[in-house]
Enzyme design. Structure first.
Site, short mmCIF file in Angstrom:
data_model
loop_
_atom_site.label_atom_id
_atom_site.label_comp_id
_atom_site.label_asym_id
_atom_site.label_seq_id
_atom_site.Cartn_x
_atom_site.Cartn_y
_atom_site.Cartn_z
N HIS A 215 0.84 -1.21 0.00
CA HIS A 215 0.00 0.00 0.00
C HIS A 215 0.87 1.26 0.00
O HIS A 215 0.61 2.22 -0.72
CB HIS A 215 -0.90 0.05 1.25
CG HIS A 215 -1.95 -1.03 1.33
ND1 HIS A 215 -2.04 -1.89 2.40
CD2 HIS A 215 -2.96 -1.35 0.49
CE1 HIS A 215 -3.07 -2.70 2.21
NE2 HIS A 215 -3.65 -2.41 1.06
N LYS B 258 -18.40 -6.30 6.11
CA LYS B 258 -17.16 -6.96 5.70
C LYS B 258 -16.33 -7.22 6.96
O LYS B 258 -16.00 -6.29 7.69
CB LYS B 258 -16.39 -6.07 4.72
CG LYS B 258 -15.20 -6.77 4.11
CD LYS B 258 -14.65 -6.02 2.92
CE LYS B 258 -13.36 -6.68 2.46
NZ LYS B 258 -12.79 -6.07 1.28
N ARG C 236 -1.62 -5.68 -8.72
CA ARG C 236 -0.47 -6.54 -8.46
C ARG C 236 -0.26 -7.55 -9.56
O ARG C 236 0.84 -7.81 -10.00
CB ARG C 236 -0.65 -7.28 -7.13
CG ARG C 236 -0.46 -6.41 -5.94
CD ARG C 236 -1.05 -7.02 -4.71
NE ARG C 236 -2.51 -7.01 -4.80
CZ ARG C 236 -3.30 -7.30 -3.79
NH1 ARG C 236 -2.79 -7.67 -2.64
NH2 ARG C 236 -4.60 -7.24 -3.94
N SER D 57 -2.61 -7.96 2.55
CA SER D 57 -2.91 -7.89 3.97
C SER D 57 -3.32 -9.28 4.49
O SER D 57 -2.93 -9.68 5.59
CB SER D 57 -4.06 -6.91 4.24
OG SER D 57 -3.74 -5.62 3.77
P1 ADP Z 1 -9.79 -3.75 -0.91
O1 ADP Z 1 -10.63 -4.57 0.02
O2 ADP Z 1 -10.46 -2.48 -1.35
O3 ADP Z 1 -9.19 -4.49 -2.06
P2 ADP Z 1 -7.08 -3.61 0.13
O4 ADP Z 1 -6.57 -2.91 1.34
O5 ADP Z 1 -6.87 -5.08 0.03
O6 ADP Z 1 -8.59 -3.21 0.03
O7 ADP Z 1 -6.44 -2.94 -1.15
C1 ADP Z 1 -6.59 -1.58 -1.44
C2 ADP Z 1 -5.93 -1.29 -2.77
O8 ADP Z 1 -4.52 -1.48 -2.63
C3 ADP Z 1 -6.37 -2.22 -3.90
O9 ADP Z 1 -6.35 -1.48 -5.10
C4 ADP Z 1 -5.30 -3.28 -3.93
O10 ADP Z 1 -5.16 -3.85 -5.22
C5 ADP Z 1 -4.09 -2.44 -3.56
N1 ADP Z 1 -3.06 -3.26 -2.95
C6 ADP Z 1 -3.14 -4.10 -1.90
N2 ADP Z 1 -1.96 -4.70 -1.64
C7 ADP Z 1 -1.10 -4.20 -2.58
C8 ADP Z 1 0.27 -4.45 -2.88
N3 ADP Z 1 1.00 -5.34 -2.21
N4 ADP Z 1 0.82 -3.77 -3.90
C9 ADP Z 1 0.07 -2.90 -4.62
N5 ADP Z 1 -1.22 -2.64 -4.41
C10 ADP Z 1 -1.81 -3.29 -3.40
#
Ligand code: ADP
Length: 163
Positions: free
Chosen positions: A18, A42, A91, A129
């Protein structure tokens, strides 16, 4: 005119992936609003307040970044922020289908709002995550994946730290 983008997500919890996207976003936009989705249906490990608190601590030294939570429709939040752009991270191809659907639906809901996708540095392309939570829950170290304070909070959640 200042260009603000909104970076929405669950951030349960924030990872270095992130953070990589946040830094890339800051190179393009004047300001970023990180928007933590508050969705009671959620199931998350951390409460919305805790996720916001951790994010705020992690980006404390970054000017031009704001952290807040939101509920309701993302596009309504984006418009209320006077922003026109949503940032999402991509990703792998596996992210693409869901992200494309969301981006096109959001555009249908608000045609002034566009989504842009940023790719993280390669070491973060397999980081999520959920995986970090699994690793810490099973006693593994997450120092390469999350900032120290986040690892500490994860260990506390899974009762791995001495009280
Ligand atoms: P959501 O439930 O909205 O997917 P996340 O916190 O999992 O929430 O992800 C938020 C955003 O960050 C999404 O666009 C996801 O693809 C991106 N994201 C999550 N992990 C990574 C990572 N390791 N590298 C790049 N982008 C990421």
């Amino acid at each position: 005119m200042t260009k603000i983008a909104v970076y929405p997500g669950s951030f349960d919890p924030i990872t270095y992936g992130h953070l990589d996207i946040i830094k890339r976003g800051l190179q393009i936009f004047d300001g970023l609003t990180i928007a933590v989705l508050n969705n009671p249906s959620k199931k998350t490990l951390f409460s919305t307040a805790d996720r916001v608190k951790m994010l705020k601590a992690v980006v404390a030294s970054m000017p031009r970044v704001e952290v807040t939570s939101f509920d309701g429709l993302l596009v309504d939040f984006v418009i209320a922020q006077k922003a026109k752009v949503i940032i999402r991270g991509l990703r792998a191809v596996s992210d693409f289908e869901y992200e494309l659907q969301m981006a096109l639906m959001n555009r249908k809901l608000a045609k002034t709002v566009d989504t842009i996708f940023l790719m993280p540095a390669e070491p973060y392309t397999y980081l999520s995550s959920s995986l970090v939570k699994e690793i810490v829950a099973r006693g593994g170290r997450a120092a390469k994946f999350v900032p120290p304070l986040v690892e500490q909070e994860l260990r506390r959640k899974f009762s791995l730290t001495k009280k």
